[in-house]
Scaffold this motif. Sequence first.
Motif, short mmCIF file in Angstrom:
data_model
loop_
_atom_site.label_atom_id
_atom_site.label_comp_id
_atom_site.label_asym_id
_atom_site.label_seq_id
_atom_site.Cartn_x
_atom_site.Cartn_y
_atom_site.Cartn_z
N LEU A 59 -0.63 -2.33 -11.23
CA LEU A 59 0.44 -1.79 -12.09
C LEU A 59 1.77 -1.85 -11.37
CD1 LEU A 59 -0.67 1.46 -13.95
CD2 LEU A 59 0.06 -0.69 -14.96
N ARG A 83 2.31 -2.82 -7.85
CA ARG A 83 2.43 -3.78 -6.75
C ARG A 83 3.26 -3.21 -5.61
NH1 ARG A 83 0.31 -8.61 -9.14
NH2 ARG A 83 0.75 -9.84 -7.29
N GLY A 84 3.27 -1.91 -5.50
CA GLY A 84 4.07 -1.28 -4.46
C GLY A 84 3.33 -0.15 -3.76
N ALA A 110 1.68 2.44 -4.89
CA ALA A 110 1.88 3.80 -5.37
C ALA A 110 0.94 4.21 -6.49
CB ALA A 110 3.32 3.96 -5.85
N CYS A 163 -2.22 -4.75 -2.78
CA CYS A 163 -0.84 -5.10 -3.14
C CYS A 163 0.10 -5.00 -1.94
CB CYS A 163 -0.33 -4.26 -4.30
SG CYS A 163 -0.27 -2.50 -3.95
S1 FES Z 1 -0.88 -2.09 -7.63
FE1 FES Z 1 -0.24 -0.03 -7.54
S2 FES Z 1 -1.13 0.60 -5.66
FE2 FES Z 1 -1.53 -1.51 -5.68
#
Ligand code: FES
Lengths: 202, 320
Positions: free
Chosen positions: B266, B268-269, B271, B307
């Motif tokens: 969701l 990619r950071g 979190a 991610c």
């Molecule tokens: S995509 Fe949200 S924590 Fe990896």
Amino acid sequence: MVGFKFPESIKSRPVYGTLSVKSGVDHLMIADGEGAEAIIRLAKLNKNFIEKSHIIYIPKHTKSIFVDQLKELMPGQLYLGPSYPASVSRIRQALNNAKMGLQVYLAGTEGLIGQAQNECMSSGVPHTAIQTEHCGSVARRMQCVHCKGITEDVIMDPFICIHCGLNLFIRDHYSRRLAAFQGVCIDAEDPGNVPDAVELYK
Amino acid sequence: MIGSTKINVIVSQIKVLNDLVTCFEFKRTNGGLLPTFSGGAHTIVEMQDGSVLRLNPYSIMSDPFDQARYTISVRRDDQGRGGSLFMHTKVKVGDEMVISYPVNLFSLDLRARKHLFIAGGIGITPFLAQIKQLERSNGYWELHYSTRRPSLGTFVDELLKKYPHKVSPYYDECDQRIELTSLLSGQPLGTHIYICGPKGMIDWVRQEATDFGWPDEAIHFEEFLAPLPGKPFQAKLEISDKVINVGELQSLLEAVELAGVEAPYLCRGGACGQCETSVIEYDGKFIHRDHWLTDDEKTSGLKIMPCVSRFEGKKLVLDR
Ligand code: FES
């Protein structure tokens, strides 16, 4: 005093914890009846926060039993209210003047806890951040789902709605918004067929 | 699949805001309307850089109700994996790009009686959309915005002009610092605080607020994590029965995707928790960089967030 242990129930039924001191700028404590014991216990655990505390206490049937002990704690402010409705303006004023960092502690009957929690929530305190401890009577604040009238301190089940006179059965279904449990007509299908009233949790 | 709904867009405007930050505006390729979103949402921008595909999240800073365009700001990171450099140097007006539907992991709590925003540097972007959202409903807010020097305080002039009484800028190089103690102690009951910026700032504000007795429910934060480059490594995907090579500038998640294996995400950071992947076997050490796993989970060697996190060692087998 060991608090009453409510049996497991549906999700909407509130659960209560045990008060503990949280770090904060100010402390607001609202209690009724035996709820005073929870506050006294808390104050004895940690004396430093009591001078930053505002206690709003409604003795109800305990009359003066705990009043002297509360005074001896020397809280920042102590207000003794004759009834919950009479104390509401004091509670609102305290919340209005409060800043972030206020910690809220509620102790006593479900009716007191629910209504005070409601006041705090409408002042923007998240309900999950409010500490509660049930003490004293297990009587409930009931809303008649038919006429919407509220009957306070209901201990017998079923009971008669003081507003519309229907025979109401006490459900565990609780409304946080109304701070009341729901009472539903027990003899709608067969008027007059009402089981004998029994005391809650007896 | 969750997080993968795509929108085809065209780069309709590029504005260089200062030495480090450039602003990009996207419109739908077919001229249609974009979905509305809520302030704080991000979109994931797909960057096809030669043979490398990078997907980076950026907060949408335009008006949440403006369905004609989305704007994002990209801060150039010379040490990064090249995503921001690609945006700065390769993307031109008129280019076609693919972005994701907006996802919000940093939304306003509309039960708050007051919204107190604390921004550091490029962390200002989600607040720009939230401010626009709140202004429509006459919301009560206040912004404290700290940047290195006046020339980098990109949005300060504009904000100060529009909301002179609600915005306070601070410049590190002028030795100005947010007076957190007095700020936190004077807030009316029902205030929620939102923090976006570098990790040090987020940790500092969260800790102070907690010490002052602010409930967790009233403390919101979003940290911009980009995957860091690192040593190349190999991983085996057990379910798909594939061996993948993760390049120096690639994230593990990107390498999984490149191998044609669908993996959830969701933010990619690091979190949101969506990409959490179980580790079946390993011999080596993990470089955990997410905010999702607990410390115990991180040391357990049983989970990784592909991610942002990496691995160094002889063997890594994933349940994917
Ligand atoms: S995509 Fe949200 S924590 Fe990896």
